[in-house]
Design a protein around this motif. Structure first.
Motif, PDB file in Angstrom:
ATOM      1  N   ARG A 246       0.851  -1.191   0.000  1.00 46.49           N
ATOM      2  CA  ARG A 246       0.000   0.000   0.000  1.00 46.49           C
ATOM      3  C   ARG A 246       0.890   1.246   0.000  1.00 46.49           C
ATOM      4  NH1 ARG A 246      -5.173  -0.711   1.647  1.00 46.49           N
ATOM      5  NH2 ARG A 246      -5.194   1.176   2.943  1.00 46.49           N
ATOM      6  N   ILE A 247       0.696   2.100  -0.994  1.00 49.02           N
ATOM      7  CA  ILE A 247       1.593   3.233  -1.187  1.00 49.02           C
ATOM      8  C   ILE A 247       0.829   4.555  -1.149  1.00 49.02           C
ATOM      9  CG2 ILE A 247       3.223   4.339  -2.780  1.00 49.02           C
ATOM     10  CD1 ILE A 247       3.818   1.536  -3.891  1.00 49.02           C
ATOM     11  N   LEU A 248       1.401   5.506  -0.426  1.00 53.20           N
ATOM     12  CA  LEU A 248       0.882   6.865  -0.354  1.00 53.20           C
ATOM     13  C   LEU A 248       1.887   7.789  -1.048  1.00 53.20           C
ATOM     14  CD1 LEU A 248      -1.052   9.055   0.752  1.00 53.20           C
ATOM     15  CD2 LEU A 248       0.212   8.940   2.910  1.00 53.20           C
ATOM     16  N   ILE A 249       1.400   8.646  -1.947  1.00 50.68           N
ATOM     17  CA  ILE A 249       2.265   9.561  -2.694  1.00 50.68           C
ATOM     18  C   ILE A 249       2.071  10.981  -2.193  1.00 50.68           C
ATOM     19  CG2 ILE A 249       2.858  10.488  -4.963  1.00 50.68           C
ATOM     20  CD1 ILE A 249       1.678   7.936  -6.191  1.00 50.68           C
ATOM     21  N   ALA A 250       3.176  11.656  -1.863  1.00 52.83           N
ATOM     22  CA  ALA A 250       3.124  13.043  -1.416  1.00 52.83           C
ATOM     23  C   ALA A 250       4.055  13.880  -2.286  1.00 52.83           C
ATOM     24  CB  ALA A 250       3.511  13.155   0.051  1.00 52.83           C
ATOM     25  N   ASP A 251       3.482  14.677  -3.176  1.00 53.95           N
ATOM     26  CA  ASP A 251       4.258  15.526  -4.080  1.00 53.95           C
ATOM     27  C   ASP A 251       3.350  16.659  -4.541  1.00 53.95           C
ATOM     28  OD1 ASP A 251       5.431  16.424  -6.781  1.00 53.95           O
ATOM     29  OD2 ASP A 251       6.972  15.062  -6.048  1.00 53.95           O
TER      30      ASP A 251
ATOM     31  N   ASP B 223       8.186  13.789  -1.714  1.00 55.30           N
ATOM     32  CA  ASP B 223       9.118  14.811  -2.181  1.00 55.30           C
ATOM     33  C   ASP B 223       9.624  15.604  -0.976  1.00 55.30           C
ATOM     34  OD1 ASP B 223      10.588  16.428  -3.833  1.00 55.30           O
ATOM     35  OD2 ASP B 223       8.889  17.571  -4.594  1.00 55.30           O
ATOM     36  N   ILE B 224      10.761  16.293  -1.157  1.00 54.07           N
ATOM     37  CA  ILE B 224      11.292  17.136  -0.081  1.00 54.07           C
ATOM     38  C   ILE B 224      10.648  18.511  -0.106  1.00 54.07           C
ATOM     39  CG2 ILE B 224      13.319  18.383   0.742  1.00 54.07           C
ATOM     40  CD1 ILE B 224      15.019  16.013   0.120  1.00 54.07           C
ATOM     41  N   ASN B 225      10.657  19.143  -1.273  1.00 57.03           N
ATOM     42  CA  ASN B 225      10.153  20.514  -1.392  1.00 57.03           C
ATOM     43  C   ASN B 225       8.641  20.517  -1.611  1.00 57.03           C
ATOM     44  OD1 ASN B 225      12.762  21.540  -1.175  1.00 57.03           O
ATOM     45  ND2 ASN B 225      13.115  21.341  -3.362  1.00 57.03           N
ATOM     46  N   MET B 226       7.921  20.674  -0.505  1.00 61.31           N
ATOM     47  CA  MET B 226       6.461  20.754  -0.579  1.00 61.31           C
ATOM     48  C   MET B 226       5.986  21.946   0.230  1.00 61.31           C
ATOM     49  SD  MET B 226       5.066  16.825  -0.324  1.00 61.31           S
ATOM     50  CE  MET B 226       5.760  16.541   1.317  1.00 61.31           C
TER      51      MET B 226
ATOM     52  N   LYS C 101       7.297   2.850   6.010  1.00 57.89           N
ATOM     53  CA  LYS C 101       8.576   3.169   5.374  1.00 57.89           C
ATOM     54  C   LYS C 101       8.422   4.458   4.575  1.00 57.89           C
ATOM     55  CE  LYS C 101      10.109  -0.884   6.704  1.00 57.89           C
ATOM     56  NZ  LYS C 101      11.078  -1.034   7.815  1.00 57.89           N
ATOM     57  N   VAL C 102       9.289   5.411   4.828  1.00 59.81           N
ATOM     58  CA  VAL C 102       9.281   6.665   4.081  1.00 59.81           C
ATOM     59  C   VAL C 102      10.427   6.647   3.076  1.00 59.81           C
ATOM     60  CG1 VAL C 102       9.506   9.172   4.185  1.00 59.81           C
ATOM     61  CG2 VAL C 102       8.271   7.946   5.996  1.00 59.81           C
ATOM     62  N   VAL C 103      10.096   6.860   1.823  1.00 55.28           N
ATOM     63  CA  VAL C 103      11.104   6.915   0.766  1.00 55.28           C
ATOM     64  C   VAL C 103      11.032   8.293   0.116  1.00 55.28           C
ATOM     65  CG1 VAL C 103      11.871   5.974  -1.443  1.00 55.28           C
ATOM     66  CG2 VAL C 103      10.974   4.437   0.326  1.00 55.28           C
ATOM     67  N   ILE C 104      12.153   8.998   0.159  1.00 52.11           N
ATOM     68  CA  ILE C 104      12.219  10.319  -0.446  1.00 52.11           C
ATOM     69  C   ILE C 104      12.427  10.167  -1.952  1.00 52.11           C
ATOM     70  CG2 ILE C 104      13.476  12.499  -0.534  1.00 52.11           C
ATOM     71  CD1 ILE C 104      11.883  12.060   2.044  1.00 52.11           C
ATOM     72  N   LEU C 105      11.644  10.901  -2.707  1.00 50.57           N
ATOM     73  CA  LEU C 105      11.755  10.906  -4.166  1.00 50.57           C
ATOM     74  C   LEU C 105      11.947  12.360  -4.581  1.00 50.57           C
ATOM     75  CD1 LEU C 105      11.677   9.165  -6.693  1.00 50.57           C
ATOM     76  CD2 LEU C 105       9.199   9.399  -6.726  1.00 50.57           C
ATOM     77  N   SER C 106      13.194  12.710  -4.938  1.00 51.27           N
ATOM     78  CA  SER C 106      13.540  14.119  -5.083  1.00 51.27           C
ATOM     79  C   SER C 106      14.371  14.386  -6.335  1.00 51.27           C
ATOM     80  CB  SER C 106      14.324  14.565  -3.835  1.00 51.27           C
ATOM     81  OG  SER C 106      14.795  15.883  -3.952  1.00 51.27           O
ATOM     82  N   ILE C 107      14.458  15.677  -6.699  1.00 44.96           N
ATOM     83  CA  ILE C 107      15.346  16.086  -7.777  1.00 44.96           C
ATOM     84  C   ILE C 107      16.735  16.417  -7.227  1.00 44.96           C
ATOM     85  CG2 ILE C 107      13.471  17.006  -9.184  1.00 44.96           C
ATOM     86  CD1 ILE C 107      14.333  19.821  -8.277  1.00 44.96           C
ATOM     87  N   HIS C 108      16.856  16.536  -5.915  1.00 42.89           N
ATOM     88  CA  HIS C 108      18.107  16.958  -5.290  1.00 42.89           C
ATOM     89  C   HIS C 108      19.027  15.769  -5.023  1.00 42.89           C
ATOM     90  CE1 HIS C 108      16.396  20.924  -4.707  1.00 42.89           C
ATOM     91  NE2 HIS C 108      15.349  20.386  -4.104  1.00 42.89           N
ATOM     92  N   ASP C 109      20.269  15.854  -5.502  1.00 44.82           N
ATOM     93  CA  ASP C 109      21.240  14.797  -5.228  1.00 44.82           C
ATOM     94  C   ASP C 109      22.333  15.268  -4.272  1.00 44.82           C
ATOM     95  OD1 ASP C 109      22.675  16.508  -6.809  1.00 44.82           O
ATOM     96  OD2 ASP C 109      23.225  15.026  -8.323  1.00 44.82           O
ATOM     97  N   ASP C 110      22.079  16.399  -3.605  1.00 40.64           N
ATOM     98  CA  ASP C 110      23.041  16.929  -2.650  1.00 40.64           C
ATOM     99  C   ASP C 110      23.070  16.060  -1.399  1.00 40.64           C
ATOM    100  OD1 ASP C 110      23.707  18.847  -0.208  1.00 40.64           O
ATOM    101  OD2 ASP C 110      24.604  19.730  -1.998  1.00 40.64           O
TER     102      ASP C 110
END
Length: 238
Positions: free
Chosen positions: A8-13, A59-62, A82-91
């Motif tokens: 079961r997946i929740l999307i936050a973006d 996502d990080i930037n919300m 489980k929280v998995v970050i899905l981001s454009i930032h590779d810093d």
């Protein structure tokens, strides 16, 4: 679908088109289902209580509240999620902070769909998953071994390791075989099982067996913990 056998997946973006594309990809899988979606860090916490997801792709930037703050709150109210970050930032600074707050993975939005799906399955099984490109930067940051803690006072690398949940004492002896040490070294470089196998001229299945043995011997749950513990213990030369 049987929910007991479905991830079961929740999307936050905050980008609705991205959410829609991600939802289509996930719902095509027989073992996955999107149970909710939202566009800010406050709503994701509310939905977590309502939808009871296994994994949150965030996502990080919300707006309202960013993904880092939301991750910390979710880990407090729902430690099994489980929280998995899905981001454009590779810093690497983003990676450090999200892992410290309890994220189980850090993915980049330009990764292939099959890689993302495999990452989700990995974290559900108890592993951490960090995009190889990001892992390399993470290790480079660990090489510096001097950081600032929250109060602005210089902290040693060991202090940072404890921030990741590492044991306060280093392991006294290295219980790994020579081959397992080779696999572990390549893990710290961010290589996938496939690339490790190619580097050592062994099959990917053999690599998976070595990784499982490494995690068991080191008494850790995932690759990230293994890498951090190995660096702290001096088993891997940076």
């Amino acid at each position: 679908m049987e929910h007991s056998n479905t991830i079961r997946i929740l999307i936050a973006d905050d980008h609705s088109l991205f959410r829609e594309g991600l939802k289509r990809i996930i719902n095509m899988e027989s073992d996955m289902e999107v149970v909710g979606e939202c566009g800010d860090g406050i709503h994701v916490i509310e939905l977590c209580n309502e939808c009871h997801p296994d994994v949150i792709l965030m996502d990080i930037n919300m707006p309202v509240e960013n993904g880092v703050v939301a991750t910390e709150k979710i880990r407090m109210i729902a430690p099994d999620v489980k929280v998995v970050i899905l981001s454009i930032h590779d810093d690497e600074s983003y990676v450090f902070e999200t892992l410290r707050k309890g994220a189980s993975g850090y993915l980049l939005k330009d990764m292939e769909a099959f890689e993302l799906l495999n990452a989700v399955r990995s974290v559900v099984q108890g592993y951490a998953y960090i995009h190889p490109k990001v892992t390399g930067k993470l290790i480079n940051q660990l090489r510096r071994m001097t950081y600032l803690n929250d109060t602005g006072v210089a902290a040693t690398g060991e202090t940072i390791m404890r921030g990741f949940g590492a044991d306060s004492e280093t392991l006294k002896e290295n219980p790994l075989t020579k081959r397992e040490c080779e696999v572990l070294r390549l893990m710290t470089e961010g290589k996938s099982n496939k690339l490790i196998g190619e580097s050592l001229y062994i099959s990917e299945k053999t690599v998976k067996n070595h990784v499982s043995s490494i995690l068991q011997k080191m008494n850790v749950e995932d690759r990230t913990q293994a890498v951090i513990s190995a660096i702290k213990s001096g088993w891997v030369e940076l």
